[in-house]
Design an enzyme around this catalytic site. Structure first.
Site, PDB file in Angstrom:
ATOM      1  N   HIS A  89      -9.347   1.013  -3.033  1.00 37.30           N
ATOM      2  CA  HIS A  89      -9.969   1.198  -1.723  1.00 37.30           C
ATOM      3  C   HIS A  89      -9.513   2.518  -1.096  1.00 37.30           C
ATOM      4  O   HIS A  89     -10.306   3.308  -0.587  1.00 37.30           O
ATOM      5  CB  HIS A  89      -9.599   0.002  -0.839  1.00 37.30           C
ATOM      6  CG  HIS A  89     -10.468  -0.168   0.363  1.00 37.30           C
ATOM      7  ND1 HIS A  89     -10.215  -1.099   1.332  1.00 37.30           N
ATOM      8  CD2 HIS A  89     -11.584   0.460   0.762  1.00 37.30           C
ATOM      9  CE1 HIS A  89     -11.144  -1.020   2.273  1.00 37.30           C
ATOM     10  NE2 HIS A  89     -11.986  -0.090   1.953  1.00 37.30           N
ATOM     11  N   PHE A 120      -5.158  -5.266   8.619  1.00 39.51           N
ATOM     12  CA  PHE A 120      -6.264  -5.586   7.705  1.00 39.51           C
ATOM     13  C   PHE A 120      -6.891  -4.287   7.210  1.00 39.51           C
ATOM     14  O   PHE A 120      -6.999  -3.313   7.963  1.00 39.51           O
ATOM     15  CB  PHE A 120      -7.353  -6.399   8.414  1.00 39.51           C
ATOM     16  CG  PHE A 120      -6.921  -7.780   8.829  1.00 39.51           C
ATOM     17  CD1 PHE A 120      -6.330  -8.657   7.931  1.00 39.51           C
ATOM     18  CD2 PHE A 120      -7.141  -8.205  10.131  1.00 39.51           C
ATOM     19  CE1 PHE A 120      -5.958  -9.932   8.328  1.00 39.51           C
ATOM     20  CE2 PHE A 120      -6.770  -9.482  10.535  1.00 39.51           C
ATOM     21  CZ  PHE A 120      -6.176 -10.352   9.628  1.00 39.51           C
ATOM     22  N   GLU A 121      -7.376  -4.309   5.967  1.00 35.61           N
ATOM     23  CA  GLU A 121      -7.887  -3.079   5.351  1.00 35.61           C
ATOM     24  C   GLU A 121      -9.137  -2.541   6.046  1.00 35.61           C
ATOM     25  O   GLU A 121      -9.461  -1.368   5.895  1.00 35.61           O
ATOM     26  CB  GLU A 121      -8.145  -3.278   3.859  1.00 35.61           C
ATOM     27  CG  GLU A 121      -9.260  -4.246   3.543  1.00 35.61           C
ATOM     28  CD  GLU A 121      -9.558  -4.371   2.045  1.00 35.61           C
ATOM     29  OE1 GLU A 121      -9.002  -3.618   1.241  1.00 35.61           O
ATOM     30  OE2 GLU A 121     -10.360  -5.249   1.703  1.00 35.61           O
ATOM     31  N   GLY A 122      -9.842  -3.402   6.795  1.00 27.04           N
ATOM     32  CA  GLY A 122     -11.004  -2.916   7.548  1.00 27.04           C
ATOM     33  C   GLY A 122     -10.620  -1.895   8.606  1.00 27.04           C
ATOM     34  O   GLY A 122     -11.488  -1.229   9.165  1.00 27.04           O
TER      35      GLY A 122
END
Lengths: 256, 333
Positions: free
Chosen positions: B137, A53-55
């Site tokens: 991002h 996950f990008e977190g």
């Protein structure tokens, strides 16, 4: 009379998306259907699937009934192998560690380009959408599965804005723009499963979902569809798939 | 005194402009980096931020948002801030809706995936009142990292070929001198000030972060000033017992504020999850009417309460207890 399906559009999209994943793969999943479908695959045929996950999460096993509201919430870290910074998990895409990127889409075109930034002219937009998040990085740097609702306004000839690149204008244009190999691999909707032609890079229909006709599909698509020579009909979601899915999302956060 | 020097330190350059290395080192050389106590109040911390500054915001989406400090900046009537964050949610609504910021650089801006589009962001951006500059991002991360490394840019392989890159002339396509490949150079981001919320730190600013770090370490290294808010201040002895847990060293930090529940109504890893009832009320109100609904929210919940604790009491003890119980459950097997 056709029997009403025993599942919602979101449910069949999630189940068919999960079927695309293979055990042992490393998959970078976005929030919503991708997270849910990857988690479903883990519980069915891919116990060794590693979800990123990008977190900043490596190897999550999201708990049933505790789906996170974004991929940056603490629930994403449940039973993970590692947490790290967001930039560092995204850099794994650039280094090439990720087999499959997996995200939702607001608008897609014939060449698999995704728009989640603007509706209308970007200089004077009718609607400013949320933007890319990690979508651009995932689509730029690995093979992509896109799971999305099938509507004519979402399947367009040319997106208003390329937020996350597919094959740009087809043929060799993705490579010419400097992007690495990869790009769109599959698009999954409640009507069909699509792949992309090896040369022209146009979206093509690989399989129709149960009860869907070619005419049906074309009527709901904003560009002329190309059909694979051997279009098949997909097996409907099994009871096991649907039951497992509904246990994961009992509040119907992502499968309503 | 801090405010005067903060004003002097204000760069007010066009976003995407890279600060000169000499200037950047000079600003760092002038900071007091000694091992000293730097605990202040929320009000004092807000006075370190001047109108027009570039402000880097820590955490991501609904996680470890330095909400109490943002709340205090709005109460203090700050104007024209230029903010950056990896992913922006209701924090960006409040900054735009209050007029505290008129510019945000980020990769994603909505209240949360559960609620669709932010009407507040839409209203402010589509009307031209505020600017939302979109980066991928990873590009945001590499911009902070370049800033933290003391280099003017870093090369990336994403964004190429996309509309996102075309809209950002400050990112430059470049042919690699080693391989001839096309790369995108993204400019360093060195905010005038960074706001970061952590689970614990000592009075010197040695900060320990549990769980997801997001871009906070790079952000702290990149910024010309760092204000920490923390769930609790612990002793320096406690920090020294587990130095591997320290993610931001004291010499990056200029001020420390102890603010329990300082990310509310967002989450703080291992302490509390998002307070969804309050957020749902908020979203319904501001998306119902992005002008009047936002004004009412600001009047009731930002300008109205006498203190952060009073704001928390308005969220309600029931919801805070429930969010805390869920928050701590992350440590269960």
């Amino acid at each position: 009379m056709i029997e009403a399906p025993k599942y919602t559009a979101s449910e069949i999209i999630t189940v068919l998306s999960a079927r695309q994943l293979k055990d042992g793969q490393i998959v970078f999943a976005g929030i919503g259907t991708p997270l849910l479908a990857a988690t479903l695959a883990q519980r069915l045929h891919c116990p060794g699937l590693t979800i990123l996950f990008e977190g900043g999460v490596i190897g999550a096993f999201v708990e049933p009934g505790k789906l996170p509201p974004s991929t940056n919430d603490q629930r994403c870290t449940k039973r993970a192998n590692m947490v790290l910074g967001s930039a560092d998990v995204l850099l794994l895409l650039q280094r090439g560690y990720v087999d499959v990127g997996f995200m939702g889409g607001a608008q897609i075109d014939r060449y698999g380009n995704l728009n989640s930034s603007y509706i209308g002219d970007p200089a004077k937009p009718k609607t400013r959408l949320p933007g890319t998040g990690g979508g651009n990085d995932i689509a730029s740097l690995t093979n992509m599965i896109v799971a999305m609702k099938h509507e004519k306004r979402r399947f367009v000839e040319k997106v208003d804005f390329i937020t996350s690149p597919g094959f740009i204008r087809g043929n060799n244009t993705r490579a010419e723009s400097g992007l690495p190999e990869g790009g769109m691999f599959r698009v999954i909707t409640e009507l069909a499963v699509f792949s992309f032609d090896d040369n022209s890079r146009e979206m093509k229909v690989l399989a129709l979902n149960p009860g869907v006709t070619k005419e049906n599909l074309q009527d709901n698509t904003g560009f002329d569809l190309v059909f694979d020579k051997n279009v098949t009909v997909t097996e409907p979601p099994s009871n096991q798939e649907l039951t497992t899915l509904r246990v994961l999302d009992p509040d119907r956060l992502f499968i309503a | 005194m801090m405010q005067t020097s903060a004003n002097k330190e204000r760069m007010n350059v066009e976003p995407g402009t890279v600060q000169s290395y000499e200037e950047l080192r000079g600003r760092l050389a002038r900071r007091d980096r000694s091992l000293r106590e730097k605990v202040v109040t929320l009000e004092q911390a807000a006075s370190f931020v001047s109108d027009g500054m570039s402000v880097g915001i820590g955490g991501s989406t609904m996680s470890r948002t330095p909400m109490a400090l943002i709340w205090q900046l709005i109460r203090a009537g700050k104007k024209d801030l230029s903010c950056s964050r990896c992913i922006v949610s209701t924090d960006g609504d409040l900054l735009f809706g209050s007029g505290a910021a008129n510019h945000i650089e980020t990769s994603w801006f909505a209240q949360g995936i559960l609620w669709g589009l932010s009407k507040v962001m839409r209203h402010n951006v589509e009307s031209g009142a505020c600017r939302y500059d979109e980066w991928s991002h990873m590009a945001m991360g590499m911009r902070y990292r370049a800033g933290g490394m003391g280099v003017p840019f870093l090369p990336i392989r994403s964004m190429l070929g996309s509309g996102v890159a075309k809209q950002r002339p400050e990112a430059k396509e470049f042919d690699c001198p080693f391989t001839g490949e096309k790369l995108l150079l993204v400019p360093a981001l060195n905010p005038d000030v960074a706001l970061i919320h952590v689970q614990r730190c000592d009075a010197y600013g040695n900060a320990q972060i549990d769980g997801l770090q997001f871009m906070d370490i790079d952000l702290a290294m990149a910024a010309n000033r760092v204000i920490l808010t923390t769930e609790r201040i612990v002793s320096n002895d406690q920090i020294r017992r587990a130095p591997d847990q320290t993610k931001i060293p004291f010499f990056c930090v200029d001020a420390v504020v102890e603010v329990p529940y300082g990310s509310a109504p967002h989450e703080c890893f291992g302490v509390y999850e998002p307070m969804m009832q309050h957020l749902e009320m908020y979203v319904a109100q501001v998306n119902g009417d992005p002008i009047a609904g936002m004004k009412k929210y600001l009047d009731d919940y930002v300008y109205g309460p006498k203190s952060w604790t009073e704001f928390l009491s308005m969220i309600g003890v029931g919801e805070i207890v429930a969010a805390s119980r869920r928050g701590r459950s992350i440590f269960d097997d």
